[in-house]
Write a protein that holds these residues in place. Structure first.
Motif, mmCIF file in Angstrom:
data_model
loop_
_atom_site.group_PDB
_atom_site.id
_atom_site.type_symbol
_atom_site.label_atom_id
_atom_site.label_comp_id
_atom_site.label_asym_id
_atom_site.label_seq_id
_atom_site.Cartn_x
_atom_site.Cartn_y
_atom_site.Cartn_z
ATOM 1 N N TRP A 7 0.928 -1.164 -0.087
ATOM 2 C CA TRP A 7 -0.001 -0.029 -0.064
ATOM 3 C C TRP A 7 0.806 1.254 0.146
ATOM 4 O O TRP A 7 1.868 1.337 0.646
ATOM 5 N N LYS A 8 0.715 2.178 -0.849
ATOM 6 C CA LYS A 8 1.347 3.430 -0.848
ATOM 7 C C LYS A 8 0.477 4.508 -0.128
ATOM 8 O O LYS A 8 -0.606 4.764 -0.316
ATOM 9 N N ASP A 10 0.446 8.933 0.470
ATOM 10 C CA ASP A 10 1.092 10.259 -0.119
ATOM 11 C C ASP A 10 1.823 11.185 1.051
ATOM 12 O O ASP A 10 2.031 12.291 0.833
ATOM 13 N N SER A 116 6.429 10.156 0.257
ATOM 14 C CA SER A 116 5.594 9.162 0.343
ATOM 15 C C SER A 116 6.048 8.218 1.323
ATOM 16 O O SER A 116 7.256 8.232 1.812
ATOM 17 N N THR A 141 -3.074 3.569 -1.494
ATOM 18 C CA THR A 141 -3.295 2.959 -2.820
ATOM 19 C C THR A 141 -2.743 1.868 -2.854
ATOM 20 O O THR A 141 -1.481 1.723 -2.573
ATOM 21 N N VAL A 143 -0.632 -0.717 -4.554
ATOM 22 C CA VAL A 143 0.222 -0.654 -5.447
ATOM 23 C C VAL A 143 0.352 -2.230 -6.194
ATOM 24 O O VAL A 143 0.354 -2.302 -7.152
ATOM 25 N N LEU A 156 -10.382 -4.012 -2.889
ATOM 26 C CA LEU A 156 -10.357 -2.518 -3.367
ATOM 27 C C LEU A 156 -11.997 -2.147 -2.848
ATOM 28 O O LEU A 156 -11.957 -0.842 -2.528
ATOM 29 N N ASP A 160 -11.934 0.702 -0.437
ATOM 30 C CA ASP A 160 -12.336 2.151 -1.067
ATOM 31 C C ASP A 160 -13.159 3.065 -0.246
ATOM 32 O O ASP A 160 -14.195 2.608 0.253
#
Length: 160
Positions: A7-8, A10, A116, A141, A143, A156, A160
């Protein structure tokens, strides 16, 4: 089956926050944690920092080697052009056994940038509905994952 997921986030702190949520969920039996690693790349830093979760002492050395190899290939070996592609190819060949392919490695390498962070997790047996509730509001997000397409869609949808 063990699930490898990246998971990324920000922000440089986002992966640490998510790691705390995941560890808390594991302590309550919502997921079995096999191991984790956090990559944080503060803005202005030349390279990211990494931290291995060391979930179990008996597994620590093996997972430490796994994370060291994977994260070293992705973030710490200075690579340019064709050399980067060759190194990713070598890493992909080594990672095939755990369901990680070259495209996933390239997405991870390109996605984690200054400012990030990323949470790398190897888990089993997640209660996706209850786990999803824990992550509500933790914006990240997806990845990469070795889940089937149906499992990935469910993941997702849940997060989400």
């Amino acid at each position: 089956m063990a699930t490898f997921t990246v998971w990324k986030f920000d922000t440089p702190e986002g992966a640490d926050t998510a790691s705390g949520i995941l560890h808390d969920a594991a302590s309550q039996g919502l997921v079995t944690m096999i191991d984790t690693a956090v990559v944080s790349w503060p803005e202005g830093a030349k390279k990211p920092t990494t931290r291995h979760g060391q979930q179990g002492e008996w597994r620590g050395a093996g997972w430490g080697a796994f994370w060291g190899f994977l994260l070293g290939m992705l973030f710490f070996i200075p690579l340019i052009g064709a050399a980067a592609g060759a190194a990713i190819g070598v890493a992909a060949k080594a990672m095939e056994a755990v369901g990680i392919n070259k495209d996933q490695l390239e997405r991870i390498r390109e996605g984690v940038t200054p400012g990030s962070s990323a949470l790398f997790a190897v888990t089993e047996g997640a209660d996706m509905d209850r786990l999803g509730e824990r992550f509500h509001g933790a914006v990240g997000t997806l990845v990469s994952t070795n889940l089937t397409p149906a499992e990935k869609a469910n993941l997702l949808e849940t997060f989400d």
